[in-house]
Enzyme design. Sequence first.
Site, PDB file in Angstrom:
ATOM      1  N   GLU A 107      77.232  42.686  -1.459  1.00  0.00           N
ATOM      2  CA  GLU A 107      77.368  41.249  -1.675  1.00  0.00           C
ATOM      3  C   GLU A 107      76.745  40.887  -3.014  1.00  0.00           C
ATOM      4  O   GLU A 107      75.810  41.553  -3.476  1.00  0.00           O
ATOM      5  CB  GLU A 107      76.667  40.484  -0.546  1.00  0.00           C
ATOM      6  CG  GLU A 107      76.789  38.965  -0.658  1.00  0.00           C
ATOM      7  CD  GLU A 107      76.206  38.229   0.551  1.00  0.00           C
ATOM      8  OE1 GLU A 107      76.244  36.984   0.549  1.00  0.00           O
ATOM      9  OE2 GLU A 107      75.721  38.899   1.484  1.00  0.00           O
TER      10      GLU A 107
ATOM     11  N   ASN B 107      77.444  35.510   2.908  1.00  0.00           N
ATOM     12  CA  ASN B 107      77.305  34.060   2.785  1.00  0.00           C
ATOM     13  C   ASN B 107      77.835  33.531   1.456  1.00  0.00           C
ATOM     14  O   ASN B 107      78.371  32.425   1.386  1.00  0.00           O
ATOM     15  CB  ASN B 107      75.834  33.671   2.952  1.00  0.00           C
ATOM     16  CG  ASN B 107      75.319  33.914   4.361  1.00  0.00           C
ATOM     17  OD1 ASN B 107      76.094  34.093   5.290  1.00  0.00           O
ATOM     18  ND2 ASN B 107      74.010  33.931   4.513  1.00  0.00           N
TER      19      ASN B 107
ATOM     20  N   ASN C  70      83.321  34.153   6.408  1.00  0.00           N
ATOM     21  CA  ASN C  70      82.093  34.824   6.837  1.00  0.00           C
ATOM     22  C   ASN C  70      81.233  33.878   7.657  1.00  0.00           C
ATOM     23  O   ASN C  70      80.932  32.766   7.207  1.00  0.00           O
ATOM     24  CB  ASN C  70      81.295  35.294   5.614  1.00  0.00           C
ATOM     25  CG  ASN C  70      79.953  35.888   5.993  1.00  0.00           C
ATOM     26  OD1 ASN C  70      79.874  37.014   6.455  1.00  0.00           O
ATOM     27  ND2 ASN C  70      78.872  35.124   5.812  1.00  0.00           N
ATOM     28  N   GLU C  71      80.870  34.298   8.867  1.00  0.00           N
ATOM     29  CA  GLU C  71      79.902  33.575   9.707  1.00  0.00           C
ATOM     30  C   GLU C  71      80.144  32.061   9.688  1.00  0.00           C
ATOM     31  O   GLU C  71      79.206  31.267   9.494  1.00  0.00           O
ATOM     32  CB  GLU C  71      78.471  33.900   9.253  1.00  0.00           C
ATOM     33  CG  GLU C  71      78.105  35.355   9.456  1.00  0.00           C
ATOM     34  CD  GLU C  71      76.665  35.696   9.088  1.00  0.00           C
ATOM     35  OE1 GLU C  71      75.936  34.792   8.617  1.00  0.00           O
ATOM     36  OE2 GLU C  71      76.262  36.859   9.246  1.00  0.00           O
TER      37      GLU C  71
ATOM     38  N   TYR D  75      71.449  41.997  13.396  1.00  0.00           N
ATOM     39  CA  TYR D  75      70.298  42.645  12.765  1.00  0.00           C
ATOM     40  C   TYR D  75      69.132  42.649  13.756  1.00  0.00           C
ATOM     41  O   TYR D  75      69.007  41.749  14.588  1.00  0.00           O
ATOM     42  CB  TYR D  75      69.867  41.887  11.504  1.00  0.00           C
ATOM     43  CG  TYR D  75      70.922  41.819  10.429  1.00  0.00           C
ATOM     44  CD1 TYR D  75      71.066  42.843   9.502  1.00  0.00           C
ATOM     45  CD2 TYR D  75      71.775  40.717  10.331  1.00  0.00           C
ATOM     46  CE1 TYR D  75      72.029  42.778   8.509  1.00  0.00           C
ATOM     47  CE2 TYR D  75      72.748  40.646   9.340  1.00  0.00           C
ATOM     48  CZ  TYR D  75      72.868  41.677   8.438  1.00  0.00           C
ATOM     49  OH  TYR D  75      73.823  41.604   7.451  1.00  0.00           O
TER      50      TYR D  75
ATOM     51  N   GLU E  97      78.657  43.698   9.788  1.00  0.00           N
ATOM     52  CA  GLU E  97      77.270  43.575   9.302  1.00  0.00           C
ATOM     53  C   GLU E  97      76.357  44.081  10.412  1.00  0.00           C
ATOM     54  O   GLU E  97      76.370  43.553  11.529  1.00  0.00           O
ATOM     55  CB  GLU E  97      76.889  42.129   8.952  1.00  0.00           C
ATOM     56  CG  GLU E  97      77.465  41.638   7.646  1.00  0.00           C
ATOM     57  CD  GLU E  97      76.866  40.302   7.199  1.00  0.00           C
ATOM     58  OE1 GLU E  97      75.658  40.068   7.448  1.00  0.00           O
ATOM     59  OE2 GLU E  97      77.606  39.503   6.609  1.00  0.00           O
TER      60      GLU E  97
ATOM     61  N   GLN F  63      72.963  46.235   3.702  1.00  0.00           N
ATOM     62  CA  GLN F  63      73.992  46.515   2.716  1.00  0.00           C
ATOM     63  C   GLN F  63      73.786  47.906   2.131  1.00  0.00           C
ATOM     64  O   GLN F  63      73.080  48.699   2.741  1.00  0.00           O
ATOM     65  CB  GLN F  63      73.984  45.425   1.653  1.00  0.00           C
ATOM     66  CG  GLN F  63      74.352  44.063   2.228  1.00  0.00           C
ATOM     67  CD  GLN F  63      74.498  42.996   1.161  1.00  0.00           C
ATOM     68  OE1 GLN F  63      74.617  43.247  -0.026  1.00  0.00           O
ATOM     69  NE2 GLN F  63      74.466  41.748   1.604  1.00  0.00           N
TER      70      GLN F  63
END
Length: 503
Positions: free
Chosen positions: A30, A75, A175-176, A247, A295, A352
């Site tokens: 990212e 993001n 994304n999200e 996560y 992710e 990442q």
Amino acid sequence: MEKKLNAKLTLDKNNEIAKVDDRIYGSFIEHLGRAVYGGIYEPNHPLSDEQGFRKDVIELVKELDVPIVRYPGGNMVSAYNWEDGIGPKIDRPRRLELAWRTIETNEVGTNEFADWAKKVNADVMMAVNLGTRGIDAARNLVEYTNHPGGTYWSDLRKSHGYEQPHNIKTWCLGNEMDGPWQVGQKTAYEYGRIAKETGKAMKLVDPTIELVACGSSNTGMPTFPEYEATTLDIAYEEIDYISLHQYYGNRTNDSANYLANNMDMDHFIKTVTSTCDYIKAKHRSNKTINLSFDEWNVWYHSNNADTKIEPWSIAPPQLEDVYNFEDALLVGSMLITFLQHADRVKMACLAQLVNVIAPIMTENNGRSWKQTIFYPYMHASLYGRGVSLQPILSSPKYDSKDFTDVPYIDSAAVYNEEKEEVTIFMVNKNLEDAITLTADVRSFAGYKVAEHIVMENDDLKAVNTAVKESVVPHNNGKSSLQNGVLEAELLKSSWNVIRMKKM
């Protein structure tokens, strides 16, 4: 004094889960922190190539054999104008990057990243902005990257020095989008509608692409799994995968509980799978939606440091977790969980790849090195290609703060018939005792143990640095195979890779 603990396993080549999609060993870059600038790209570094990409980083990524890399967010994509990153660099604008409140110089964009991906032998998973933008920007980007020529956007690509299309085949629809932290946050209905119509337009430009829709940002979201259900209900025929993000962190310094978190991941995967299948049944569809866990990682070490970042700086050191040995054990268990669900998890991206919650770290104008989590990721990527088998495992168990009946042993196995080899991946979560494994592998007649790789350390908090790698694997594991019975010692708190080959 160590206890005598035993585990039993039965492994049969005919007891298949599914063929492993190589893309479960994907990763993510990212435009965040030093992932791009100072990570993969540093023009003034003595080891950089003619395009400014660090060759030492390229070699480390190639060691991991990463098949696909998600880009450019994350993001940041929710307020990103992809057109800012194409054409002559001198003409590219500097922008306020709203997700992480930095300055984006746009020195690296779509074409440069496609070039870098080729250098590391990876495909690109491209994300489109469904926060501040939508259908038009997305379909134009597909035309720019994938159409052969004779149109405005494809000819513009050619004028930028790229005669042949990039042929990017995997695309993330935002994304999200359920997250309040997201620029352009959307309800499930709003997102389902924009995903459906954007996906429809993108596939009209290139019918060969596959599309990943956003699910809930994590299992703690109040709308989980209703967000998935509503999105799928609206956009079922246009999309191919639903996205999962998760996560974990050891914030209370409870290692036994921390290492059990892959049970939460397992539950997450099962819940999303059942949600997909409910909507399939509701639509009376023959199409199966699979999962893209695009992710996943450990992320908590850098949280305090990130509160001190000066806003509107360029490529500050954000999200630079320094991983310890127990983090590597959990990462190994998470990889095992993917293999256990190889029938539905077809893509996954360790988030990442460089500097930002990453297996690879660099110094600006300096060295690069492997974090502890590099090794289980590398082993799974190198040896986990083939057919995922269903191990029948009997393991001693324990209870922790948040979990009950946690098996001390996590196990997955991959059979590569072409190479005539089978690899068993195992984590022993017992913090005090080794466990003796007895495995029935009579199905693999004529096989011998080729290698037993072990990663162990008496200090769960041991880390690797540019100066010293304290956590590295060795191949001195104790295992033997006779008359179809494999016996192996799984040391306390250890990651194990037992490779068997036909001799």
